[in-house]
Design a protein around this motif. Sequence first.
Motif, PDB file in Angstrom:
ATOM      1  N   GLY A 153       0.790  -1.242   0.000  1.00 14.34           N
ATOM      2  CA  GLY A 153       0.000   0.000   0.000  1.00 14.34           C
ATOM      3  C   GLY A 153       0.816   1.283   0.000  1.00 14.34           C
ATOM      4  O   GLY A 153       0.268   2.363   0.222  1.00 14.34           O
ATOM      5  N   VAL A 154       2.124   1.181  -0.253  1.00 17.33           N
ATOM      6  CA  VAL A 154       2.960   2.386  -0.282  1.00 17.33           C
ATOM      7  C   VAL A 154       3.708   2.434  -1.615  1.00 17.33           C
ATOM      8  O   VAL A 154       4.256   1.432  -2.067  1.00 17.33           O
ATOM      9  CB  VAL A 154       3.985   2.395   0.877  1.00 17.33           C
ATOM     10  N   ILE A 155       3.698   3.633  -2.207  1.00 10.53           N
ATOM     11  CA  ILE A 155       4.422   3.814  -3.466  1.00 10.53           C
ATOM     12  C   ILE A 155       5.574   4.787  -3.228  1.00 10.53           C
ATOM     13  O   ILE A 155       5.478   5.666  -2.367  1.00 10.53           O
ATOM     14  CB  ILE A 155       3.446   4.331  -4.542  1.00 10.53           C
ATOM     15  N   PHE A 156       6.655   4.601  -3.953  1.00 11.58           N
ATOM     16  CA  PHE A 156       7.787   5.543  -3.870  1.00 11.58           C
ATOM     17  C   PHE A 156       7.751   6.414  -5.118  1.00 11.58           C
ATOM     18  O   PHE A 156       7.670   5.886  -6.239  1.00 11.58           O
ATOM     19  CB  PHE A 156       9.112   4.781  -3.789  1.00 11.58           C
ATOM     20  N   GLN A 185      15.299  12.751  -5.754  1.00  6.12           N
ATOM     21  CA  GLN A 185      14.698  12.741  -4.409  1.00  6.12           C
ATOM     22  C   GLN A 185      13.513  11.776  -4.375  1.00  6.12           C
ATOM     23  O   GLN A 185      12.606  11.868  -5.198  1.00  6.12           O
ATOM     24  CB  GLN A 185      14.218  14.167  -4.102  1.00  6.12           C
ATOM     25  N   CYS A 186      13.537  10.882  -3.393  1.00  6.97           N
ATOM     26  CA  CYS A 186      12.496   9.854  -3.314  1.00  6.97           C
ATOM     27  C   CYS A 186      11.578  10.130  -2.125  1.00  6.97           C
ATOM     28  O   CYS A 186      12.051  10.401  -1.026  1.00  6.97           O
ATOM     29  CB  CYS A 186      13.187   8.493  -3.155  1.00  6.97           C
ATOM     30  N   VAL A 187      10.265  10.089  -2.342  1.00 15.71           N
ATOM     31  CA  VAL A 187       9.311  10.267  -1.230  1.00 15.71           C
ATOM     32  C   VAL A 187       8.309   9.115  -1.229  1.00 15.71           C
ATOM     33  O   VAL A 187       8.120   8.445  -2.241  1.00 15.71           O
ATOM     34  CB  VAL A 187       8.538  11.615  -1.316  1.00 15.71           C
ATOM     35  N   LYS A 188       7.652   8.926  -0.047  1.00 15.96           N
ATOM     36  CA  LYS A 188       6.656   7.863   0.065  1.00 15.96           C
ATOM     37  C   LYS A 188       5.255   8.450  -0.102  1.00 15.96           C
ATOM     38  O   LYS A 188       5.008   9.559   0.355  1.00 15.96           O
ATOM     39  CB  LYS A 188       6.721   7.234   1.471  1.00 15.96           C
ATOM     40  N   ARG A 189       4.369   7.691  -0.726  1.00 13.12           N
ATOM     41  CA  ARG A 189       2.965   8.111  -0.847  1.00 13.12           C
ATOM     42  C   ARG A 189       2.048   6.906  -0.665  1.00 13.12           C
ATOM     43  O   ARG A 189       2.476   5.775  -0.833  1.00 13.12           O
ATOM     44  CB  ARG A 189       2.670   8.669  -2.241  1.00 13.12           C
ATOM     45  N   LYS A 190       0.780   7.196  -0.392  1.00 17.54           N
ATOM     46  CA  LYS A 190      -0.210   6.126  -0.317  1.00 17.54           C
ATOM     47  C   LYS A 190      -0.428   5.534  -1.705  1.00 17.54           C
ATOM     48  O   LYS A 190      -0.353   6.248  -2.700  1.00 17.54           O
ATOM     49  CB  LYS A 190      -1.554   6.693   0.136  1.00 17.54           C
ATOM     50  N   SER A 191      -0.729   4.251  -1.711  1.00 14.93           N
ATOM     51  CA  SER A 191      -1.001   3.586  -2.979  1.00 14.93           C
ATOM     52  C   SER A 191      -2.245   2.735  -2.824  1.00 14.93           C
ATOM     53  O   SER A 191      -2.928   2.821  -1.795  1.00 14.93           O
ATOM     54  CB  SER A 191       0.209   2.735  -3.353  1.00 14.93           C
ATOM     55  N   LEU A 192      -2.537   1.883  -3.783  1.00 16.48           N
ATOM     56  CA  LEU A 192      -3.664   0.965  -3.627  1.00 16.48           C
ATOM     57  C   LEU A 192      -3.307  -0.064  -2.563  1.00 16.48           C
ATOM     58  O   LEU A 192      -2.162  -0.527  -2.514  1.00 16.48           O
ATOM     59  CB  LEU A 192      -3.935   0.235  -4.934  1.00 16.48           C
ATOM     60  N   PRO A 193      -4.274  -0.434  -1.711  1.00 16.52           N
ATOM     61  CA  PRO A 193      -3.974  -1.475  -0.718  1.00 16.52           C
ATOM     62  C   PRO A 193      -3.756  -2.828  -1.377  1.00 16.52           C
ATOM     63  O   PRO A 193      -4.185  -3.051  -2.503  1.00 16.52           O
ATOM     64  CB  PRO A 193      -5.241  -1.498   0.152  1.00 16.52           C
ATOM     65  N   ASP A 194      -3.080  -3.726  -0.652  1.00 17.26           N
ATOM     66  CA  ASP A 194      -2.872  -5.084  -1.172  1.00 17.26           C
ATOM     67  C   ASP A 194      -4.226  -5.765  -1.403  1.00 17.26           C
ATOM     68  O   ASP A 194      -5.205  -5.456  -0.729  1.00 17.26           O
ATOM     69  CB  ASP A 194      -2.059  -5.915  -0.163  1.00 17.26           C
ATOM     70  N   VAL A 195      -4.234  -6.699  -2.314  1.00 15.09           N
ATOM     71  CA  VAL A 195      -5.465  -7.445  -2.603  1.00 15.09           C
ATOM     72  C   VAL A 195      -5.369  -8.800  -1.919  1.00 15.09           C
ATOM     73  O   VAL A 195      -4.441  -9.576  -2.178  1.00 15.09           O
ATOM     74  CB  VAL A 195      -5.639  -7.616  -4.132  1.00 15.09           C
TER      75      VAL A 195
END
Length: 350
Positions: free
Chosen positions: A180-183, A193-203
Amino acid sequence: MAEKRFSIGYALAPKKQNSFIRDSLLTLAKSRGVDLIRVDTDRNLADQGPFDCILHKLYGYDWKQQLQQFKSHNPNAAILDAPESIERLHNRISMLQVVSELKIEDPNETFGIPKQIVIYDKETLFDEQAWETLKFPVIAKPLVADGSAKSHKMALVFNCDALNKLKPPIVLQEFVNHGGVIFKVYVVGEHVQCVKRKSLPDVSEEKKSVEDLLSFSQVSNLANHEMIDDKYYKLMHLDDTEMPPQSFIVDIARGLRQAMKLNLFNFDVIRDSRYGNRYLIIDINYFPGYAKMPGYETVLTDFFCDIMYKKQQLEGEQEKGESHHDVKKVVSNACSDDGETEKEESVQDY
Ligand SMILES: O=P(O)(O)O[C@@H]1[C@@H](OP(=O)(O)O)[C@H](OP(=O)(O)O)[C@H](O)[C@H](OP(=O)(O)O)[C@H]1OP(=O)(O)O
Ligand SMILES: Nc1ncnc2c1ncn2[C@@H]1O[C@H](COP(=O)(O)OP(=O)(O)O)[C@@H](O)[C@H]1O
Ligand SMILES: [Mg+2]
Ligand SMILES: [Mg+2]
């Protein structure tokens, strides 16, 4: 003698202009000799200026012609970036092809792209042969990535029953559980520069048997209350997610920058939960939302100053009367810290 200032014309859609052109950026750039000036897109670009550099995120044949005309009148001006280089990112297949061609040796981590196929018509959508290499769930993404709202509308597809709802041309890409986390890796010239963001949750296995299709759009830009499954994000702590190794990310970013001949882009990376050291690049965006990158004013101003410095060097050498080709070589060497062939090619920036 009066200080020579550097003038950058920016041509951006209103939404982009609002998010990117902040007073904090204008002030910092100005204090370091760089003036950011809006290009009036209702008038011909070649009639405006003078500009030392053009910063743009506009599409279409007319704009491309205007840039060409401007370049022929101002051969030393920098165009960030060349429309021909940006165009590859407007198609989700050509966008990721460049990743598959990258060669990076890392002892611990691997990278690639998810399995994917392109579907141009409804008929092929139901052709079992076309599906041979893919497993459900898949994400259906519009083939075109032109920045329109439509080009961000996606669907998570759990089984064949949902296929009728899809509208080709689309890319079908295997959904990969990634916690559930995207870089998001932002590139500005040599800066990475790399940051973390919300992503789709695992299925989960359970979800696979309940759902047919789930539509979504721009997940990583949604506010918390808009999330599909908010409870999931309350449980999941973005802060707990380990970042990918910086040197590995920098190597990929440099490789992409060189291969694509672009200075301003970001790419989305997920870490495959099945392996833990396998990274998949799923999206590359031209001139992304830099204002969301911490310290964007300094990063962008440093980059502008770098271009200014190199342009001054080029013009200084030209005044000394060196042959044009040799001068361009000097500048291109100065613009790059990379390999021999890239040095020659980075001339395209100027
Ligand atoms: O507007 P923002 O700040 O959300 O930036 C968008 C980007 O968000 P990000 O920086 O990756 O979080 C966004 O990235 P994603 O597609 O969400 O990965 C796109 O680059 C978008 O441009 P376009 O619609 O594809 O032309 C970008 O939109 P534009 O500002 O270029 O319209
Ligand atoms: N193959 C994939 N596996 C898992 N999640 C994905 C995959 N592709 C996309 N996603 C999710 O969908 C979101 C949108 O996909 P993306 O290709 O980045 O499109 P956009 O150009 O609209 O940002 C990503 O930020 C990520 O959360
Ligand atoms: Mg994305
Ligand atoms: Mg995108």
